[in-house]
Motif scaffolding. Structure first.
Motif, PDB file in Angstrom:
ATOM      1  N   GLU A  80       0.835  -1.214   0.000  1.00  0.00           N
ATOM      2  CA  GLU A  80       0.000   0.000   0.000  1.00  0.00           C
ATOM      3  C   GLU A  80       0.864   1.257   0.000  1.00  0.00           C
ATOM      4  N   ASP A 130       0.898   4.121  -2.866  1.00  0.00           N
ATOM      5  CA  ASP A 130       0.603   5.539  -2.619  1.00  0.00           C
ATOM      6  C   ASP A 130       1.718   6.432  -3.143  1.00  0.00           C
ATOM      7  N   GLN A 189       1.413   9.216  -6.109  1.00  0.00           N
ATOM      8  CA  GLN A 189       1.708  10.627  -5.847  1.00  0.00           C
ATOM      9  C   GLN A 189       2.795  11.143  -6.787  1.00  0.00           C
TER      10      GLN A 189
END
Length: 337
Positions: A13, A17, A21
């Motif tokens: 995870e 992320d 980003q």
DNA sequence: CATTGAGCTCGGCTACACGA
DNA sequence: TCGTGTAGCCGAGCTCAATG
């Protein structure tokens, strides 16, 4: 296959992320460079073009010859660049996040929005609601800025809502609402309009704004052994409160505020969860009489707003006459058969 | 692999502005 | 006043990515 541990899933995870980003930052930075280039070219055009010297036209031809595979050097696009440079400087790119929406979004804003403040307002809304170019086009066309940002709205939210909820509710409310997606005929009653709105619930939610979830039509409440019904009930996930809507076909009448006040009391007692914010009422009428509405809301204990709504038939008369009648079109189609 | 939707670019049409 | 340049609006057609 091994059952992945929590720690493993967390690691996946985390990477996910970060990558997302990074992708986002990269595309914003590429896009910001495009905006920078457009402002640069725009400024060159401003410095060099004079009436009659066909600078933009010639530049378009030459750039196309020099970079045959490159796009965006059409006369029209170069003119957009010129306009862009007239509105913004290079420093504005970071200040207002100009690189966070696409050039197509900017084209829409440049062609339809005349003042800078309004431009930036739409830009921020586009980022907030993740509007596509088409979404933005329809919002600009519906004059959302006039209705939501600068409209002088009628409500008692100022006095009846806590400060932190008040601003959010006020910025969510519009005046007027545009229900131009329903087929309106003169003989329609309140319930007919209400039914049409529910039938087109997707369009209705789109017009109400983000965060609205439809709870029900003629929502039943039992108070003191008697039955009462709220025309339309919504829950707004951003405001964290119930929103009751009362629909009127005529002009605003003071007793409607009293009725709404009663509904909201009942709603707060019977339906609202302790962690929800106080329920908000919205009275929608064809014609709001500002003075009467302001008086009527003054002594209401519950937060209530009054807005007008417009249907597609609220066209200027001359425009309405200019449109062909349904029979007219039908007869022409028949002729062709 | 076909379909769908979003984004992008372009050109046609039209109304308005400019200046000789 | 008239011819030419400019700008706005709108739809067509293309690419690309996501989806089933």
């Amino acid at each position: 296959m091994l059952t992945p541990s929590n720690q493993y899933l967390q690691a996946v995870e985390e990477i996910n992320d970060y990558v997302n980003q990074a992708k986002c930052r990269a595309s914003v930075s590429v896009n910001s460079e495009i905006m920078k280039t457009n402002i640069f070219i725009g400024n060159v055009i401003i410095r060099n073009s004079e009436w009659g010297n066909k600078f933009v036209e010639n530049l378009s031809k030459d750039m196309k010859m020099r970079f045959p595979s490159a796009k965006g050097y059409s006369v029209r696009n170069l003119k957009y660049m010129k306009k862009f440079a007239q509105i913004f400087t290079e420093d504005d790119i970071d200040e207002y996040g100009l690189g966070r929406i696409t050039w197509s979004h900017h084209q829409i804003l440049m062609s339809k929005v005349s003042n800078r403040e309004e431009y930036i307002w739409y830009l921020e809304k586009t980022l907030e609601h993740k509007w596509s170019v088409d979404d933005l086009t329809s919002q600009v066309k519906s004059q959302l800025y006039e209705r939501q940002a600068v409209a002088n709205k009628i409500s008692n939210f100022e006095r009846r809502l806590p400060a932190e909820q008040k601003d959010m509710v006020l910025s969510t409310m519009k005046d007027p609402y545009m229900f131009d997606f329903i087929d309106y005929t003169e003989e329609m009653l309140e319930t007919d309009i209400e039914n049409e709105l529910v039938k087109n619930v997707t369009s209705l939610l789109m017009e109400l704004g983000t965060g609205f979830a439809f709870m029900g039509q003629q929502y039943h409440l039992e108070v003191g052994g008697k039955d009462f019904y709220i025309d339309l009930l919504f829950y707004n996930t951003k405001l964290r409160c119930y929103v009751a809507i009362d629909l009127k076909t005529g002009e605003f009448k003071p007793e409607q505020a009293g009725k709404m006040n009663f509904y909201l009391s009942a709603l707060d007692d019977l339906v609202k969860a302790p962690e929800d914010n106080p329920s908000v009422g919205l009275i929608l009428c064809r014609d709001e009489n500002r003075t009467i509405a302001e008086y009527a809301l003054r002594d209401m204990s519950k937060p209530i707003g009054v807005s007008e709504y417009h249907l597609c038939t609220d066209l200027p008369l001359d425009l309405k006459n200019a449109l062909p009648a349904v029979e007219d079109i039908r007869s022409r189609i028949d002729m062709k058969k």
